[in-house]
Design a protein around this motif. Structure first.
Motif, PDB file in Angstrom:
ATOM      1  N   UNK A   4      11.450 -31.574  10.019  1.00  0.00           N
ATOM      2  CA  UNK A   4      10.687 -30.414   9.602  1.00  0.00           C
ATOM      3  C   UNK A   4       9.963 -30.695   8.307  1.00  0.00           C
ATOM      4  N   UNK A   8       9.330 -24.454   2.531  1.00  0.00           N
ATOM      5  CA  UNK A   8       9.724 -23.054   2.549  1.00  0.00           C
ATOM      6  C   UNK A   8      10.229 -22.630   1.177  1.00  0.00           C
ATOM      7  N   UNK A  10      12.625 -20.678  -1.111  1.00  0.00           N
ATOM      8  CA  UNK A  10      13.968 -20.110  -1.014  1.00  0.00           C
ATOM      9  C   UNK A  10      14.215 -19.320  -2.286  1.00  0.00           C
ATOM     10  N   UNK A  11      14.444 -18.031  -2.122  1.00  0.00           N
ATOM     11  CA  UNK A  11      14.679 -17.204  -3.303  1.00  0.00           C
ATOM     12  C   UNK A  11      15.619 -16.077  -2.951  1.00  0.00           C
ATOM     13  N   UNK A  15      12.873  -9.816  -0.401  1.00  0.00           N
ATOM     14  CA  UNK A  15      11.738 -10.712  -0.245  1.00  0.00           C
ATOM     15  C   UNK A  15      10.400  -9.986  -0.236  1.00  0.00           C
TER      16      UNK A  15
ATOM     17  N   UNK B  88      27.378 -29.843   9.440  1.00  0.00           N
ATOM     18  CA  UNK B  88      25.959 -29.629   9.721  1.00  0.00           C
ATOM     19  C   UNK B  88      25.425 -28.566   8.761  1.00  0.00           C
ATOM     20  N   UNK B 312      14.221 -22.629  15.067  1.00  0.00           N
ATOM     21  CA  UNK B 312      12.918 -23.150  15.487  1.00  0.00           C
ATOM     22  C   UNK B 312      12.695 -22.909  16.976  1.00  0.00           C
ATOM     23  N   UNK B 338      16.902 -16.316   2.632  1.00  0.00           N
ATOM     24  CA  UNK B 338      15.791 -17.230   2.912  1.00  0.00           C
ATOM     25  C   UNK B 338      16.354 -18.612   3.209  1.00  0.00           C
ATOM     26  N   UNK B 339      15.691 -19.309   4.123  1.00  0.00           N
ATOM     27  CA  UNK B 339      16.216 -20.561   4.658  1.00  0.00           C
ATOM     28  C   UNK B 339      15.446 -21.777   4.142  1.00  0.00           C
ATOM     29  N   UNK B 340      16.175 -22.871   3.981  1.00  0.00           N
ATOM     30  CA  UNK B 340      15.544 -24.126   3.587  1.00  0.00           C
ATOM     31  C   UNK B 340      14.786 -24.732   4.762  1.00  0.00           C
ATOM     32  N   UNK B 341      15.302 -24.446   5.968  1.00  0.00           N
ATOM     33  CA  UNK B 341      14.789 -25.135   7.140  1.00  0.00           C
ATOM     34  C   UNK B 341      14.975 -24.233   8.358  1.00  0.00           C
ATOM     35  N   UNK B 342      14.175 -24.463   9.386  1.00  0.00           N
ATOM     36  CA  UNK B 342      14.348 -23.705  10.620  1.00  0.00           C
ATOM     37  C   UNK B 342      15.285 -24.455  11.557  1.00  0.00           C
ATOM     38  N   UNK B 343      15.933 -25.469  11.013  1.00  0.00           N
ATOM     39  CA  UNK B 343      16.805 -26.320  11.809  1.00  0.00           C
ATOM     40  C   UNK B 343      18.260 -25.861  11.723  1.00  0.00           C
TER      41      UNK B 343
END
Lengths: 330, 448
Positions: A4, A8, A10-11, A15, B88, B312, B338-343
């Motif tokens: 990926x 993104x 992140x906070x 939001x 994970x 994702x 809020x996410x770091x990744x959609x994984x």
């Protein structure tokens, strides 16, 4: 696993934010003050506009200069210095010399606001502090005939001064003239038309910039005390700086309590002080000093009017805490 | 059957944006080829994986054993082969022990799973046990194990169960869709919960911006006088547990207490529907409704998605991104993470996947507090957020405690309304942690 490449943010939640900003609120206050400025220009001529403009420029430049000198982030874009400037200008007599406007601006922003930490940290209303400073320093420039335009040779005093003087009550203007402020009713530049200020005040209420508590309780207290002491409440409400004070100065966020109950007590105090000064004090008008006094009481009022917290039976006394046990281990 | 309109004091009216998905029929999530199921899908102790690499697992087979009372077992959402068991990435930002299962596409149900008899033939303890074994947790997002909620301590007197159908978070319409599609499940689930708790009064609270759901639920209640439908004012955070309880019953949950201290057991409508499904089919919790939405998603919609599917994959099923997203949030915009990744995987508490464009995710730099008091007016707990945040930022944690910082529910109403865009929730959260740590320290000292 798919790679990926998204960046993104992140906070912490939430939001999304309300669209209102500090600058937007301040701009709305300036808009709300415009009707009164128009009346001032109509009654006093372009001199009134010049004084307000000088005060605005003085306030904004003072804030800018101090922030530059002390290497602080420049905050003039939040429009709060503009509001202070307009309000200070509104509190000046039309015959005020320009140099006094500048000194007042420097005191309002420099001493009353920036030296205490800038926006949000000042403990009294900067514009009123500036006015009080000028009144104490150059009383002849700030009282009596200073309010009367030189072109008017007939009028000699403001309505409240006539009332305080007590010898020439026949010269008092009618209540309608007091309300409209268009016909030989004088005072500080921005305070002469109760109607114009009321329009601005209602605009602020409708836009949700201020709430009803402070203006309503302030004006209500003045009206009730007027009745008790046999004064005409309409005259008392429309005279002096009351409308300007009740809608635009007592409601200053920074120097009034944030708690709902606190706002009511604070506004009652403003009304009480105003009437005590008007009826029994040495000055004909007491709006500025009453608001400044209540500004100083605001932190204390706030401390004693904390809202009742959900689920807490009584406000907890310091040092006495019930032990909490239970689910909080994860 | 009576209906009344209820609310609470405080709160805000954020833009709801629910119309984006409200009228799009909910769909079934695409069958995943592979699922990654973290062993931490609930509040409480993580599960211990009981399968190993190479094992064949059935759909609905238990793969994670609950550790302790406040925990819930985890089941496979597909049938297939365990590919790996290991750490994970988890939506909360950590790495967490997870089981990766490659689906054989058959969805062969665990042969030991049998439908249960009518719930009326079970004693309360048996019902609670069935719910625990099915791994049911609060599906509103808090993921508190449901069997713990239903096991009311004997010293507490509970007289009603309240179902939360408020769905006050903007954007999300998962509960709305669920209530419209399976109203009878919601009502049956409530009846089962009432029997488990031993009460004969139930409420279903729904915000009045969901008239279709209210209508469907009303039909499903079918005149049963033990269940009251309460129409709630549309206001955030109407679905916060304490605000819901106050709106419905007029009672307040005491500070530091649980809903049971106010005589209430509260749970989400989705949880109730899952309870009903489990009794009807014997199946544990392995899928849920969620809303995949936001202005960065092409075809926003509500889907019924299996636990362990990658975010994702869900986003792709909704047409993918319109433009590169600025923020992907698990949950709603007010309280979501809020996410770091959609994984990362869909969890039991994932009520939504909110993808915001860079423009709508933008939050201006904070400026000085102007003491406007909007946070005080907005706080549904009637705290003074401006002071809580300021005390926390200046390390005055004893003052935070005096101002009841631990009562904060982190709903975000204060930060939302702040015109200076201050990070109130972030500061308050930090202050809460410090206050809790200091309390713990004091308790240790006392015991020593």
């Amino acid at each position: 696993m798919p790679e990926n490449n998204m960046m993104l943010t992140v906070s912490s939640s939430p939001h999304i934010r309300h669209k209102d900003t500090t600058a937007g609120i301040m701009q709305n206050v300036v808009i709300a003050l415009m009707p009164a400025l128009l009346v001032a220009c109509y009654v006093f001529g372009v001199k009134a506009f010049a004084i307000v403009a000088v005060c605005v420029a003085g306030c904004v430049l003072t804030e800018f200069a101090i922030e530059k000198i002390f290497k602080l982030p420049v905050t003039i874009s939040d429009w709060s210095a503009v509001v202070t400037g307009v309000l200070l200008g509104f509190n000046m007599p039309v015959n005020a010399p320009i140099w006094m406007c500048l000194i007042g601006s420097v005191f309002a922003i420099g001493i009353a606001k920036m030296f205490f930490g800038g926006l949000g940290k000042n403990f009294m209303n900067p514009a009123l502090a500036g006015r009080a400073f000028l009144l104490a320093s150059w009383p002849t420039h700030m009282t009596g005939s200073a309010f009367i335009p030189l072109s008017d040779t007939y009028t000699s005093a403001t309505p409240l001064a006539i009332l305080k003087e007590g010898s020439n009550l026949g010269a008092l203007p009618s209540n309608l003239d007091m309300f409209l402020g268009l016909n030989g009713v004088y005072g500080s530049i921005g305070e002469i038309s109760a109607l114009a200020l009321l329009i601005g005040g209602i605009y602020l209420l409708v836009r949700g910039i201020i709430n009803w508590r402070i203006p309503t309780v302030y004006l209500g207290t003045v009206a009730v005390i007027s009745l008790i002491f046999g004064q005409d409440p309409i005259f008392m409400l429309c005279s002096g700086g009351l409308m300007l004070g009740a809608f635009f100065m007592a409601t200053d966020y920074v120097t009034s309590p944030v708690t709902p109950k606190g706002q009511i007590i604070y506004a009652f105090g403003c009304g009480l002080m105003t009437m005590i000064i008007r009826l029994f004090g040495g000055y004909p008008e007491g709006v500025s000093y009453s608001i400044l006094l209540m500004n100083m009481a605001a932190p204390l009022i706030e401390r004693y009017t904390k809202p009742k917290v959900y689920g807490v039976a009584k406000p907890k006394k310091f040092g006495k805490k019930d032990k909490k046990e239970g689910e909080g281990d994860d | 059957m009576q209906r009344r309109k209820s609310s609470f004091k405080g709160g805000i009216h954020p833009p709801y944006h629910k119309e984006r998905t409200k009228n799009v029929p909910a769909d079934v999530g695409k069958e995943p080829n592979i699922v990654t199921i973290p062993m931490s899908l609930h509040i409480g102790a993580p599960c211990k994986p009981i399968v190993k690499r190479g094992d064949y697992v059935y759909l609905g087979q238990k793969i994670g054993e609950a550790q302790g009372f406040v925990s819930a077992p985890i089941h496979s959402s597909v049938s297939g082969t365990v590919k790996s068991v290991g750490e994970m990435p988890h939506p909360n930002g950590d790495n967490v022990m997870s089981v990766v299962i490659e689906s054989d596409g058959q969805n062969t149900v665990d042969p030991s799973i049998k439908p249960y008899d009518s719930y009326t033939s079970y004693a309360p303890e048996e019902i609670i046990n069935i719910i625990r074994e099915a791994g049911i947790v609060g599906l509103g997002g808090a993921t508190f194990p449901t069997h713990v909620k239903l096991s009311v301590p004997s010293d507490k007197k509970v007289d009603c169960v309240i179902l939360n159908g408020a769905e006050c978070e903007p954007y999300l319409t998962a509960d709305d869709h669920l209530m419209q599609m399976r109203p009878e499940k919601v009502v049956t689930g409530l009846k089962i919960a009432m029997r488990a708790v031993g009460v004969n009064k139930g409420y279903i609270g729904i915000e009045d911006n969901k008239p279709e759901a209210i209508e469907k639920i009303e039909v499903a209640i079918d005149g049963d006088s033990s269940i009251e439908l309460v129409s709630l004012a549309t206001k955030y955070p109407q679905g916060a547990e304490k605000q819901l309880i106050t709106a419905v019953t007029g009672r307040e949950v005491p500070s530091g207490g649980l809903p049971a201290d106010a005589g209430v057991v509260a749970m989400n409508v989705g949880t109730a529907a899952q309870i009903a499904t489990t009794f009807e089919t014997g199946m544990p919790l392995f899928k849920r409704f969620l809303t995949c939405t936001g202005d960065a998603v092409k075809n926003p919609r509500t889907l019924e998605v299996k636990i362990g599917v990658k975010l994702q994959d869900v986003i792709d099923q909704c047409g993918g991104f319109v433009e590169a997203p600025g923020k992907v949030i698990m949950g709603g915009p007010m309280m979501g993470v809020s996410q770091f990744s959609t994984d990362v995987s869909v969890m039991k508490g994932t009520s939504g996947i909110l993808c915001l464009t860079k423009a709508s995710a933008y939050i201006p730099e904070p400026s000085a507090c102007i003491r406007c008091g909007r946070c005080v007016a907005a706080c549904p707990i009637h705290l003074e957020p401006l002071y809580l945040a300021s005390f926390a930022e200046h390390n005055q944690f004893d003052k935070c405690d005096d101002y009841h910082i631990l009562d904060c529910i982190e709903c975000g109403s204060c930060a939302f309304s702040c015109p200076a865009k201050r990070m109130l929730v972030s500061s308050i959260r930090m202050g809460k942690r410090q206050v809790q740590a200091e309390r713990k320290k004091k308790a240790v000292k006392k015991n020593a």
